[in-house]
Design a protein around this motif. Structure first.
Motif, PDB file in Angstrom:
ATOM      1  N   GLU B  79       0.728  -1.373   0.013  1.00 50.53           N
ATOM      2  CA  GLU B  79      -0.126  -0.192  -0.038  1.00 50.53           C
ATOM      3  C   GLU B  79       0.873   1.219  -0.047  1.00 50.53           C
ATOM      4  O   GLU B  79       0.519   2.472   0.142  1.00 50.53           O
ATOM      5  N   THR B  80       2.203   1.143  -0.342  1.00 49.91           N
ATOM      6  CA  THR B  80       2.997   2.345  -0.294  1.00 49.91           C
ATOM      7  C   THR B  80       3.686   2.816  -1.464  1.00 49.91           C
ATOM      8  O   THR B  80       4.606   3.630  -1.072  1.00 49.91           O
ATOM      9  N   ALA B  81       3.272   2.477  -2.584  1.00 54.97           N
ATOM     10  CA  ALA B  81       3.850   2.761  -3.940  1.00 54.97           C
ATOM     11  C   ALA B  81       4.128   4.234  -3.803  1.00 54.97           C
ATOM     12  O   ALA B  81       5.321   4.810  -4.016  1.00 54.97           O
ATOM     13  N   ALA B  82       3.021   5.015  -3.683  1.00 56.47           N
ATOM     14  CA  ALA B  82       3.218   6.545  -3.935  1.00 56.47           C
ATOM     15  C   ALA B  82       4.057   7.318  -3.083  1.00 56.47           C
ATOM     16  O   ALA B  82       4.837   7.922  -3.194  1.00 56.47           O
ATOM     17  N   ILE B  83       3.714   6.974  -1.440  1.00 54.89           N
ATOM     18  CA  ILE B  83       4.551   7.453  -0.563  1.00 54.89           C
ATOM     19  C   ILE B  83       5.913   7.047  -0.532  1.00 54.89           C
ATOM     20  O   ILE B  83       7.012   7.738  -0.511  1.00 54.89           O
ATOM     21  N   SER B  84       6.348   5.812  -1.070  1.00 52.21           N
ATOM     22  CA  SER B  84       7.717   5.432  -1.455  1.00 52.21           C
ATOM     23  C   SER B  84       8.432   6.317  -2.512  1.00 52.21           C
ATOM     24  O   SER B  84       9.586   6.623  -2.147  1.00 52.21           O
ATOM     25  N   ALA B  85       7.737   6.474  -3.472  1.00 50.89           N
ATOM     26  CA  ALA B  85       8.297   7.410  -4.526  1.00 50.89           C
ATOM     27  C   ALA B  85       8.562   8.577  -3.985  1.00 50.89           C
ATOM     28  O   ALA B  85       9.567   9.499  -4.153  1.00 50.89           O
ATOM     29  N   SER B  86       7.672   9.248  -3.158  1.00 51.71           N
ATOM     30  CA  SER B  86       7.642  10.503  -2.637  1.00 51.71           C
ATOM     31  C   SER B  86       8.976  10.638  -1.592  1.00 51.71           C
ATOM     32  O   SER B  86       9.718  11.482  -1.330  1.00 51.71           O
ATOM     33  N   GLY B  87       9.220   9.510  -0.981  1.00 52.07           N
ATOM     34  CA  GLY B  87      10.392   9.268   0.021  1.00 52.07           C
ATOM     35  C   GLY B  87      11.675   9.375  -0.660  1.00 52.07           C
ATOM     36  O   GLY B  87      12.653  10.152  -0.298  1.00 52.07           O
ATOM     37  N   VAL B  88      11.528   8.546  -1.789  1.00 49.73           N
ATOM     38  CA  VAL B  88      12.779   8.662  -2.763  1.00 49.73           C
ATOM     39  C   VAL B  88      13.046   9.964  -3.324  1.00 49.73           C
ATOM     40  O   VAL B  88      14.144  10.676  -3.351  1.00 49.73           O
ATOM     41  N   ARG B  89      11.908  10.697  -3.808  1.00 53.53           N
ATOM     42  CA  ARG B  89      12.062  12.024  -4.122  1.00 53.53           C
ATOM     43  C   ARG B  89      12.824  12.921  -3.176  1.00 53.53           C
ATOM     44  O   ARG B  89      13.727  13.827  -3.495  1.00 53.53           O
ATOM     45  N   ALA B  90      12.069  12.771  -1.938  1.00 55.29           N
ATOM     46  CA  ALA B  90      12.771  13.700  -1.082  1.00 55.29           C
ATOM     47  C   ALA B  90      14.218  13.656  -0.592  1.00 55.29           C
ATOM     48  O   ALA B  90      14.895  14.631  -0.254  1.00 55.29           O
ATOM     49  N   ALA B  91      14.366  12.273  -0.696  1.00 47.72           N
ATOM     50  CA  ALA B  91      15.983  11.994  -0.449  1.00 47.72           C
ATOM     51  C   ALA B  91      16.877  12.582  -1.324  1.00 47.72           C
ATOM     52  O   ALA B  91      17.813  13.038  -1.165  1.00 47.72           O
ATOM     53  N   LEU B  92      16.361  12.289  -2.619  1.00 50.40           N
ATOM     54  CA  LEU B  92      17.126  13.230  -3.691  1.00 50.40           C
ATOM     55  C   LEU B  92      17.221  14.769  -3.620  1.00 50.40           C
ATOM     56  O   LEU B  92      18.126  15.267  -3.978  1.00 50.40           O
ATOM     57  N   ALA B  93      16.034  15.232  -3.254  1.00 45.47           N
ATOM     58  CA  ALA B  93      16.005  16.576  -3.134  1.00 45.47           C
ATOM     59  C   ALA B  93      17.067  16.984  -2.102  1.00 45.47           C
ATOM     60  O   ALA B  93      17.758  18.105  -2.062  1.00 45.47           O
ATOM     61  N   ALA B  94      16.835  16.441  -0.896  1.00 42.67           N
ATOM     62  CA  ALA B  94      17.860  16.531   0.248  1.00 42.67           C
ATOM     63  C   ALA B  94      19.414  16.410  -0.124  1.00 42.67           C
ATOM     64  O   ALA B  94      20.446  17.095   0.443  1.00 42.67           O
ATOM     65  N   LYS B  95      19.579  15.750  -1.261  1.00 37.09           N
ATOM     66  CA  LYS B  95      21.176  15.522  -1.762  1.00 37.09           C
ATOM     67  C   LYS B  95      21.261  16.330  -2.904  1.00 37.09           C
ATOM     68  O   LYS B  95      22.332  16.276  -3.721  1.00 37.09           O
ATOM     69  N   GLY B  96      20.404  17.313  -3.288  1.00 39.04           N
ATOM     70  CA  GLY B  96      20.452  18.342  -4.214  1.00 39.04           C
ATOM     71  C   GLY B  96      20.512  17.403  -5.609  1.00 39.04           C
ATOM     72  O   GLY B  96      20.833  18.173  -6.626  1.00 39.04           O
ATOM     73  N   ARG B  97      19.912  16.342  -5.967  1.00 38.46           N
ATOM     74  CA  ARG B  97      19.910  15.746  -7.062  1.00 38.46           C
ATOM     75  C   ARG B  97      18.286  16.078  -7.703  1.00 38.46           C
ATOM     76  O   ARG B  97      17.247  15.707  -7.126  1.00 38.46           O
ATOM     77  N   ASP B  98      18.168  16.754  -8.676  1.00 39.25           N
ATOM     78  CA  ASP B  98      16.867  17.098  -9.320  1.00 39.25           C
ATOM     79  C   ASP B  98      17.055  16.631 -11.027  1.00 39.25           C
ATOM     80  O   ASP B  98      16.169  16.774 -11.626  1.00 39.25           O
ATOM     81  N   ASP B  99      17.940  15.701 -11.252  1.00 39.09           N
ATOM     82  CA  ASP B  99      18.271  15.075 -12.518  1.00 39.09           C
ATOM     83  C   ASP B  99      17.355  13.601 -12.611  1.00 39.09           C
ATOM     84  O   ASP B  99      17.690  13.167 -13.794  1.00 39.09           O
ATOM     85  N   ILE B 100      16.925  13.297 -11.578  1.00 36.88           N
ATOM     86  CA  ILE B 100      16.350  11.605 -11.863  1.00 36.88           C
ATOM     87  C   ILE B 100      14.798  11.711 -11.606  1.00 36.88           C
ATOM     88  O   ILE B 100      14.333  12.187 -10.986  1.00 36.88           O
ATOM     89  N   THR B 101      14.395  10.853 -12.428  1.00 36.86           N
ATOM     90  CA  THR B 101      13.068  10.772 -12.671  1.00 36.86           C
ATOM     91  C   THR B 101      12.599   9.612 -11.499  1.00 36.86           C
ATOM     92  O   THR B 101      13.267   8.372 -11.859  1.00 36.86           O
TER      93      THR B 101
END
Lengths: 400, 326
Positions: B79-101
């Motif tokens: 039941e966590t596909a969407a929030i998990s994608a959000s979590g990965v996105r948040a980690a990438l944002a925290a690392k300053g990566r905005d080049d990854i889909t």
């Protein structure tokens, strides 16, 4: 820097000092002021982090799991029903070997609704692979959250830092907040070895057949064994840096103690003057406070309790049908003692649903055990008398 | 009107050549989900992270220590596909990566049912993720049980032929549209160029996007493996699964005007509909007509409405902030 902080504020300060990168959280009383404070820090820029304001506790932990899997230092906080809703993912976080830190404000489980403290919420998560630390003061909360990140990231297991609802979460105390520079030296940035990585694309969490699954689980168990030593080492290191060393357990007036009270969390601070008073009255009493509950310091507890006469184990929790949970654990740890060194154990279940445990209560428990008035292996403390046990057991009202 | 299927000769398709999905996967023969992932990753390219909850793809990807995709993948709870994608996105944002889909790839059960709450949360926050629901219209991985994506009249193991599904399929696209996210689209494995264009469009958007991909499932639809693409195409050409996209919950575009082929052509290729009576089919026809009236009305409504005003971001001015409550 000295600050006046309640337990929840202490959690937030520590999360800031630990430089958590992703916070994923959902509000529940009495945890709310933790996440309010962190939201304010993130909003003002005193904590550079992503805060995902999710729609449930289940998603709160799922967000941390995903962010941690992508290599970020993560934090969440919850209580009671929220922790129970997370349960599936509590297993997931540990199985994924993710060093997530979660603050749980111990709150009793419904029904009936209760927002007050007891330990059944966290102790129900005992067998998930998480480490658990029970705190007795706001100072210990600040110190333990920062230490939790260090230990978690060393052994790759998540940690629950636990504080009592209201008695600690909402009680203001004088706290020494460590300097950022010192914490930065103590806690280097997270380098998770098995993170999602564009340079080394791998799939995390794929199907594992029976020929490989057990090895993963054995490693978790081994990591808990290693973690015992790491908690001690990290607690010593913290002591060298701050003057506040921590161990797996805390002993108070245990020299020559023949009557020992074992308990955890804020009850331990209530107990200290009671122990003092008993000592003054000539009773050889001492206190053993459980701090790190998972991994369980069985050997340490055995060494401390072996040869004592009577041990009173105070559980603010119950595994219905079999004792308080600390009682069970300690009893199993003491089984390996030679017969003559085994103390008599008295389990006391008290303080559920936030009922106050006063110095008088503690005095009554210890005096009762010492004088022989308490004989039962398990006693429900300070409950309305039950006239007919059979009838009471099947009646959904108090007393009977 | 029958459709001339020869016009869809795959040799005439123009698709990116680079493959990110490898051949050693564990999908059933004729699996639409395998084809769907292959196309999705062709569209998104190598700078992609994929989140997969419990669904057929949790197995298709391969078992430890193997995997069929050349991009990082995180398997997550059902039941966590969407929030998990959000979590990965948040980690990438925290690392300053905005080049990854970041793409969440979930089945219909994980989207329409058990993952619904977390999906609603993620798109309400407009998290920068692409959420693809590959829809085979039942819990196929667990052995063909009804989901809320199962269409009216279909057999599944929990809606036996004596009592086939009595309710219409949940309209997930319209639910996403009502969250007013930047982009929502339907797609089909039988229209790969359309699907790839939509994935690329989703990739270009900073915000939540939802792609509803219809796929065939020979095992669950009780159909021939070689007919998978044909059935997917008929789902579109009968009008049962319209290809359309919606921007900001307002602007509707129908991407392919169906031939409105007789739905019997579609139903007869699938054993899951074999028990249907003429009355059932007539109910389906009437429902289909109503659905199209509604869709066309929404297209009209969108033409008359401007796009919703963009949210205003609060200016950051320390002096004007209220002190933190304590």
């Amino acid at each position: 820097m000295r600050k006046v902080l309640k337990g929840n504020g202490a959690v937030a300060e520590a999360v800031r000092l630990a430089r958590a990168e992703v916070i994923s959280a959902y509000p529940i009383t009495p945890q709310t002021s933790i996440i309010e404070e962190i939201a304010s820090m993130v909003s003002r820029g005193s904590l550079e982090a992503q805060f995902i304001k999710v729609e449930s506790e289940h998603s709160a932990l799922a967000g941390c799991i995903a962010a941690a899997s992508a290599g970020a230092r993560t934090f969440t906080a919850t209580s009671a029903q929220g922790l129970a809703l997370m349960h599936e993912l509590i297993h997931w976080a540990a199985g994924g070997r993710l060093p997530i830190v979660l603050a749980d404000v111990n709150r009793a489980m419904a029904p009936g609704w209760s927002i007050w403290t007891d330990q059944n919420d966290t102790l129900s998560q005992r067998d998930t692979g998480w480490m658990q630390v029970y705190c007795q003061s706001s100072q210990e909360v600040v110190d333990s959250v920062v230490q939790a990140y260090k230990v978690s990231e060393r052994v790759l297991l998540p940690t629950m830092v636990v504080l009592d609802a209201f008695f600690l979460s909402h009680t203001y105390e004088d706290v020494e907040v460590p300097e950022q520079v010192m914490v930065d030296r103590f806690l280097p940035p997270l380098e998770l070895p098995h993170r999602m990585d564009m340079e080394r694309p791998a799939a995390l969490g794929n199907l594992v057949f029976p020929d490989r699954y057990m090895e993963f689980r054995e490693k978790m168990d081994l990591a808990h064994g290693v973690a015992l030593g790491v908690w001690e080492e990290v607690g010593r290191e913290w002591g060298e840096l701050t003057g506040r060393p921590y161990g797996l357990v805390e002993e108070y007036r245990m020299d020559g103690a023949e009557l020992v009270l074992v308990t955890a969390a804020t009850t331990a601070s209530t107990a200290r003057p009671v122990i003092d008073a008993l000592r003054e009255a000539g009773v050889p009493a001492g206190l053993l406070r459980l701090r790190v509950f998972r991994p369980f310091p069985a050997e340490r507890i055995r060494a401390i309790l072996g040869g004592r006469k009577k041990v009173v184990i105070l559980d603010r929790n119950c595994s219905f049908g079999h004792h308080g949970i600390f009682h069970q654990e300690i009893k199993s740890a003491l089984y390996e003692l030679p017969h003559g060194e085994q103390p008599v154990l008295h389990g006391i279940i008290a303080g559920l649903g936030g009922r106050d445990i006063t110095p008088d209560d503690l005095h009554g428990m210890l005096d009762g055990a010492w004088s022989g008035k308490i004989t039962a292996p398990v006693t429900w403390w300070d409950v309305l008398p039950v006239k007919d046990r059979e009838r009471a057991a099947v009646t959904m009202v108090e007393g009977g | 009107m029958a459709v001339d299927l020869t016009m869809y000769d795959p040799r005439n398709l123009h698709l990116p050549e680079h493959e990110i999905m490898r051949s050693g996967h564990m999908a059933c023969p004729g699996c639409g989900a395998a084809l769907g992932m292959r196309l999705a990753l062709k569209a998104l390219g190598p700078d992609t992270m994929v989140v997969i909850p419990a669904c057929c793809w949790a197995v298709i990807i391969g078992s430890y220590p193997y995997q069929a995709l050349e991009v990082p993948v995180l398997q997550v709870a059902f039941e966590t596909a969407a929030i998990s994608a959000s979590g990965v996105r948040a980690a990438l944002a925290a690392k300053g990566r905005d080049d990854i889909t970041v793409m969440a790839w979930a089945g219909d059960g994980g989207t329409f049912d058990i993952g619904f709450q977390s999906l609603s949360g993620a798109v309400e926050r407009n998290d920068d993720i692409i959420y693809v629901c590959y829809d085979n219209e039942a819990y196929m991985n667990t052995g063909i049980q009804r989901s809320s994506a199962t269409p009216y009249g279909a057999w599944t193991t929990t809606t036996p032929v004596e009592t086939p599904k009595a309710e219409p399929k949940k309209n997930m696209v319209e639910i996403m549209v009502e969250h007013r996210i930047p982009y929502t689209a339907t797609a089909s494995i039988a229209y790969p160029e359309d699907f790839i264009r939509k994935m690329k469009k989703a990739r270009s958007i900073r915000g939540a996007t939802f792609i509803h991909l219809w796929i065939s499932c020979p095992a669950g639809h009780k159909s021939e493996e070689r007919s998978s693409v044909k059935i997917a195409r008929l789902a579109v050409e009968t009008g049962i699964f319209p290809l359309y996209e919606v921007e900001y919950g307002t602007r509707y575009t129908i991407n392919h005007e169906p031939a409105f082929t007789d739905i019997r052509e579609y139903l007869e290729l699938q054993g899951r509909f074999r028990h249907l009576t003429d009355e059932h089919v007539e109910t389906m026809r009437r429902n289909l007509e109503w659905e199209w009236q509604r869709l066309r009305a929404k297209v009209e409504m969108g033409r008359k409405l401007p796009l919703p005003p963009a949210p205003v971001k609060a200016p950051v001015d320390e002096g004007e902030r209220e002190p933190a409550a304590e």
